[in-house]
Design a protein around this motif. Structure first.
Motif, PDB file in Angstrom:
ATOM      1  N   LEU A  14       0.847  -1.034   0.216  1.00  0.00           N
ATOM      2  CA  LEU A  14      -0.230   0.079  -0.072  1.00  0.00           C
ATOM      3  C   LEU A  14       0.734   1.305  -0.058  1.00  0.00           C
ATOM      4  CD1 LEU A  14      -2.960  -1.028   2.379  1.00  0.00           C
ATOM      5  CD2 LEU A  14      -2.965  -0.648  -0.027  1.00  0.00           C
ATOM      6  N   ARG A  18       0.476   3.900  -3.129  1.00  0.00           N
ATOM      7  CA  ARG A  18       0.217   5.326  -2.655  1.00  0.00           C
ATOM      8  C   ARG A  18       1.186   6.345  -3.107  1.00  0.00           C
ATOM      9  NH1 ARG A  18      -2.881   3.456   2.878  1.00  0.00           N
ATOM     10  NH2 ARG A  18      -4.733   2.709   1.888  1.00  0.00           N
ATOM     11  N   LEU A  23      -3.905   7.135  -7.540  1.00  0.00           N
ATOM     12  CA  LEU A  23      -5.164   6.881  -7.142  1.00  0.00           C
ATOM     13  C   LEU A  23      -6.107   8.080  -7.241  1.00  0.00           C
ATOM     14  CD1 LEU A  23      -4.772   4.714  -3.967  1.00  0.00           C
ATOM     15  CD2 LEU A  23      -5.752   3.941  -6.252  1.00  0.00           C
ATOM     16  N   ASP A  53      -6.469  -1.039  -3.637  1.00  0.00           N
ATOM     17  CA  ASP A  53      -6.307  -0.255  -2.307  1.00  0.00           C
ATOM     18  C   ASP A  53      -6.696  -0.853  -1.297  1.00  0.00           C
ATOM     19  OD1 ASP A  53      -5.590   2.081  -0.892  1.00  0.00           O
ATOM     20  OD2 ASP A  53      -7.383   3.179  -1.628  1.00  0.00           O
ATOM     21  N   SER A  54      -6.705  -0.315  -0.027  1.00  0.00           N
ATOM     22  CA  SER A  54      -6.701  -1.178   1.235  1.00  0.00           C
ATOM     23  C   SER A  54      -8.328  -1.546   1.318  1.00  0.00           C
ATOM     24  CB  SER A  54      -6.642  -0.189   2.572  1.00  0.00           C
ATOM     25  OG  SER A  54      -7.348   0.821   2.466  1.00  0.00           O
ATOM     26  N   TRP A  58      -9.935   0.347  -7.530  1.00  0.00           N
ATOM     27  CA  TRP A  58     -10.214   1.551  -8.244  1.00  0.00           C
ATOM     28  C   TRP A  58      -9.762   1.301  -9.759  1.00  0.00           C
ATOM     29  CZ3 TRP A  58      -6.881   5.368 -10.579  1.00  0.00           C
ATOM     30  CH2 TRP A  58      -7.735   6.450 -11.026  1.00  0.00           C
ATOM     31  N   GLU A  69     -15.169   2.074  -9.246  1.00  0.00           N
ATOM     32  CA  GLU A  69     -14.639   1.258  -8.046  1.00  0.00           C
ATOM     33  C   GLU A  69     -15.534   0.231  -7.608  1.00  0.00           C
ATOM     34  OE1 GLU A  69     -14.759   3.440  -4.177  1.00  0.00           O
ATOM     35  OE2 GLU A  69     -13.413   4.627  -5.559  1.00  0.00           O
TER      36      GLU A  69
END
Length: 320
Positions: A14, A18, A23, A53-54, A58, A69
């Motif tokens: 992650l 990021r 994103l 993502d967590s 997306w 998403e």
């Protein structure tokens, strides 16, 4: 329904995702071109470049869907990133892992799925290039090979972004990556009334390390410091090297006193590393902490200027 497992390196994965600052960005032709090619090449109505993502997947690029998403819990791509090769489901309605998945029982009524993980330059699997059809179908070895080739093209585009936003030596964000990502964070913090703290850090005695132990050791000191910033922080924090021996950490949802706790943990961790590795020098730093008030928002550049000034004041005091 079987929910995807969490990869063993999820926190690091992650962080890398990021750090790309991709994103929730606008569509880009370089990715859209590849999903169009994939849709035509495999004769499927839906082709996606997904980023996992967590809690969501997306879509950086999307052909055939109107949404951007879905929840990670119901995603097929969450399963795909657990492996190294193409993840293929010939008929989801007959697969016990997916037969009652809402994406199968409802729109877009997935039957066929094929997703190949896409990796960063460091090897982290951050998403997929995937194909979806509303009819069951087979996927040959040749199809898998072609999907692999297209996924490599997606990876090349991601690598171009990564090289532009990541510091090669320390593997944290560079200044460009910090600005891109922090601007999104601060806009979110302002809208949702979230406090944050920016910590400006400058290593003490870095010239001494270079002069006394050589530039290779100086590079190792910078790498150690970059790893320490991420180790003592959270996946929601942004770590960056501005250049030379200057670093910045943006602590999400953290007030001034919580930033001081981060500093204390960083000092303790660096001392532990020094003892474990028997470093012939001590990595120390001066810092300046600026709190972000969502009711009186400031730009990233304003926070950097204020943090730099506060850090410099502290550095002067400690050198007396």
């Amino acid at each position: 329904m079987q929910t995807p497992e969490i990869p063993h390196n999820e926190a690091e994965r992650l962080n890398v995702l990021r750090a790309l600052a991709i994103l929730d960005t606008r569509s880009e032709e370089r990715f859209d071109r590849l999903t169009r090619i994939a849709s035509r090449m495999f004769h499927v109505p839906i082709a996606l470049v997904t980023l996992v993502d967590s809690h969501r997947q997306w879509f950086k690029s999307c052909v055939g869907l109107d949404i951007k998403e879905t929840s990670r819990d119901i995603s097929f791509c969450g399963h795909a990133i657990l492996g190294n090769d193409a993840f293929v489901i010939a008929d989801a309605s007959k697969d016990p892992r997916f037969s009652d998945n809402p994406l199968v029982t409802g729109a877009p009524h997935i039957r066929f799925y094929a997703g190949r993980p896409i990796r960063t330059t460091l090897g982290f699997k951050i998403g997929t290039l995937c194909l979806i059809d509303t009819e069951p179908r087979e996927f040959t070895d040749k199809d898998i090979e072609d999907l692999h080739d297209l996924a490599l093209m997606v990876e090349h585009e991601l690598a171009a972004i990564e090289l532009a936003t990541i510091d090669d030596l320390t593997e944290v964000n560079n200044r460009r990556g910090l600005i891109m990502l922090a601007e999104k964070y601060l806009n979110y913090f302002t809208r949702h009334h979230v406090y944050a703290s920016l910590v400006f850090l400058d290593l003490n005695g870095f010239k001494f390390i270079n002069d006394s132990h050589g530039h290779d050791e100086g590079d190792r000191a910078l790498q150690t410091f970059g790893r320490a910033l991420k180790k003592v922080g959270r996946t929601s924090d942004i770590c960056a090297r501005l250049g030379g021996d200057e670093f910045v950490v943006l602590l999400a949802n953290a007030r001034h006193h919580e930033a001081h706790i981060y500093i204390e943990r960083l000092v303790a961790y660096l001392d532990t590393i020094r003892q474990q590795q028997r470093q012939p020098y001590r990595i120390s730093f001066a810092h300046g902490i600026v709190e972000f008030d969502p009711q009186l928002p400031k730009s990233v550049e304003q926070l950097l200027i204020e943090g730099d000034a506060l850090m410099y004041q502290l550095k002067k005091l400690t050198q007396r």
